[in-house]
Write an enzyme that holds these catalytic residues in place. Structure first.
Site, mmCIF file in Angstrom:
data_model
loop_
_atom_site.group_PDB
_atom_site.id
_atom_site.type_symbol
_atom_site.label_atom_id
_atom_site.label_comp_id
_atom_site.label_asym_id
_atom_site.label_seq_id
_atom_site.Cartn_x
_atom_site.Cartn_y
_atom_site.Cartn_z
ATOM 1 N N CYS A 1 -1.396 6.436 9.496
ATOM 2 C CA CYS A 1 -0.162 5.830 10.013
ATOM 3 C C CYS A 1 -0.472 4.530 10.727
ATOM 4 C CB CYS A 1 0.494 6.733 11.045
ATOM 5 S SG CYS A 1 1.001 8.299 10.429
ATOM 6 N N CYS B 1 6.486 -3.854 16.173
ATOM 7 C CA CYS B 1 6.041 -2.776 17.062
ATOM 8 C C CYS B 1 4.595 -3.054 17.497
ATOM 9 C CB CYS B 1 6.151 -1.420 16.368
ATOM 10 S SG CYS B 1 7.856 -0.998 15.974
ATOM 11 N N GLU C 1 0.821 -1.195 0.000
ATOM 12 C CA GLU C 1 0.000 0.000 0.000
ATOM 13 C C GLU C 1 0.858 1.248 0.000
ATOM 14 O OE1 GLU C 1 -4.093 -1.511 1.910
ATOM 15 O OE2 GLU C 1 -2.692 -0.658 3.324
ATOM 16 N N CYS D 1 3.408 8.520 0.642
ATOM 17 C CA CYS D 1 3.939 7.651 1.703
ATOM 18 C C CYS D 1 4.191 6.283 1.076
ATOM 19 C CB CYS D 1 2.912 7.577 2.834
ATOM 20 S SG CYS D 1 3.443 6.500 4.173
HETATM 21 N N1 SAH Z 1 9.457 1.191 10.048
HETATM 22 C C1 SAH Z 1 9.553 2.612 9.907
HETATM 23 C C2 SAH Z 1 8.573 3.199 8.909
HETATM 24 C C3 SAH Z 1 7.149 2.692 8.936
HETATM 25 S S1 SAH Z 1 6.161 3.220 10.288
HETATM 26 C C4 SAH Z 1 9.425 3.278 11.258
HETATM 27 O O1 SAH Z 1 9.220 2.575 12.245
HETATM 28 O O2 SAH Z 1 9.600 4.482 11.354
HETATM 29 C C5 SAH Z 1 5.868 4.918 9.991
HETATM 30 C C6 SAH Z 1 5.365 5.671 11.213
HETATM 31 O O3 SAH Z 1 4.020 5.282 11.540
HETATM 32 C C7 SAH Z 1 6.195 5.384 12.448
HETATM 33 O O4 SAH Z 1 6.539 6.537 13.154
HETATM 34 C C8 SAH Z 1 5.270 4.521 13.259
HETATM 35 O O5 SAH Z 1 5.563 4.571 14.588
HETATM 36 C C9 SAH Z 1 3.915 5.115 12.934
HETATM 37 N N2 SAH Z 1 2.826 4.220 13.315
HETATM 38 C C10 SAH Z 1 2.819 2.883 13.271
HETATM 39 N N3 SAH Z 1 1.632 2.396 13.723
HETATM 40 C C11 SAH Z 1 0.881 3.462 14.043
HETATM 41 C C12 SAH Z 1 -0.462 3.618 14.519
HETATM 42 N N4 SAH Z 1 -1.239 2.570 14.770
HETATM 43 N N5 SAH Z 1 -0.910 4.872 14.722
HETATM 44 C C13 SAH Z 1 -0.135 5.937 14.447
HETATM 45 N N6 SAH Z 1 1.118 5.856 13.981
HETATM 46 C C14 SAH Z 1 1.631 4.632 13.781
#
Ligand code: SAH
Length: 357
Positions: free
Chosen positions: A346, A128, A104, A117
């Protein structure tokens, strides 16, 4: 010709998609069939600037060279199989890959910019706790041409007069876990023989793979964002388990030493989770931790996942948190959720296909 030749410590792409190739490689290939080296730029110009989708279109090339190219390469064109449109103008693209996998990408228009993005992997191995992509696990890395395909697919969806201005690797996957292909992609995006995009308009976001962060900033001029989310190791170990390998002090020490250009700053991303990391004490610790760096903080509203006890902080809590950072001379902006109604925000990418509620 040998498209799989190794260059400067990067593995060459495994497919035969011409969009994977760098100038060096095309020059070698052109030389190996006895053609003059200027032909390399000519072919790349057709592909990246003129958007040619077949070698037959390249009428100013000798027929023998065109045939030779046709036998060895394809010019992949992305199929964006599904586009969802949010009421706020955000569009989510489901880009189909040749092996049936899907990724996506999200087009996010704001007043001054149109940001794309981009995903770097199918799924993610970083686990995470708050991220939907993590629940897929890692399926595989994307090739450079697959990463670039997202740009082409997005351009196809733009309205008349709309143009992509910024590119963030904040979609599915951990870009620095796919380092050689990421650098190949960035090279093609930013070179004059490639897409000619200014590196200042590109941001790579990482969960904090320290050795690769250092390499990225010494090898490319793009911007870096680091997903921090916690101010203690105890909490970060839980939210972003990579912290067990690169704990906060190691991560921040590395950030302090990164070769950041004079004008630019590292962005720290911080997802606001109610009662977990959004207290005023957290805000004060954050000022202490990143205040001394050339840094700014991006506070992100948490987009809830199904079957998760985590909740988003209230707007009041986010604003109070921001005020403490600002009072501590730390620039902090609040990232508004975009595309929530189409699960494009995000951390929501690929949620619905892999995690039916
Ligand atoms: N792996 C990389 C890039 C992908 S995540 C990273 O960790 O930075 C991109 C951003 O989206 C990150 O800052 C991550 O913490 C955030 N993110 C992930 N899950 C989220 C959620 N459920 N709500 C809001 N932001 C989120």
């Amino acid at each position: 010709m040998n498209a799989n030749r190794q260059t400067s410590a990067e593995p060459a792409p495994t497919g035969a998609d011409f969009r994977d190739l760098t100038l060096d490689e095309v020059e070698q290939m052109v030389a190996s069939v006895g053609e003059r080296s200027y032909r390399a730029r000519q072919i790349l110009h057709w592909v990246h600037a003129r958007g040619a989708e077949s070698f037959d279109e390249m009428r100013d090339l000798p027929a023998a060279l065109r045939n030779c190219l046709k036998q060895s390469f394809t010019i992949g064109h992305p199929v964006s199989s599904f586009v969802s449109r949010s009421s706020d103008g955000t569009r989510k693209l489901l880009v189909q890959l040749d092996d049936g996998e899907e990724i996506e990408s999200v087009i996010i228009p704001t007043e001054k910019r149109v940001t794309l993005c981009m995903s770097s992997q199918v799924g993610c191995a970083m686990a995470c706790e708050f991220c939907a992509t993590a629940r897929m696990g890692l399926h595989r890395n994307l090739t450079a041409s697959e990463m670039l395909a997202q740009i082409l697919a997005a351009r196809h969806e733009l309205a008349a007069g709309e143009e992509l201005t910024n590119f963030v690797f904040m979609g599915m996957g951990e870009p620095l876990a796919n380092y050689p292909r990421l650098v190949r992609t960035l090279t093609i995006m930013t070179s004059d023989w490639g897409m000619g995009i200014s590196p200042r308009r590109i941001t790579v976001s990482t969960v904090g793979l320290v050795p690769m962060m250092e390499r990225l900033l010494s090898e490319t001029p793009v911007n870096l964002a680091v997903s921090l989310h916690a101010t203690t190791n105890e909490l970060r170990d839980r939210l972003a388990p990579i912290n067990q390998r690169y704990p906060l002090e190691v991560l921040l020490d590395a950030c302090r030493k990164l070769p950041i250009k004079r004008r630019s700053r590292i962005t720290f991303e911080y997802v606001m989770l109610a009662g977990v990391n959004d207290s005023l004490a957290d805000a004060r610790r954050l000022v202490k931790l990143v205040g001394p760096l050339r840094a700014k903080v991006n506070l992100i509203f948490y987009n809830p996942l199904a079957r998760s006890p985590l909740r988003a902080s209230s707007r009041a809590a986010v604003e109070a948190f921001q005020a403490i950072l600002n009072n501590g001379n730390l620039t902090a902006t609040i990232r508004e959720s975009r595309g929530l109604d189409i699960a494009a925000a995000c951390g929501q990418l690929y949620a619905e296909q892999h995690n039916p509620a």
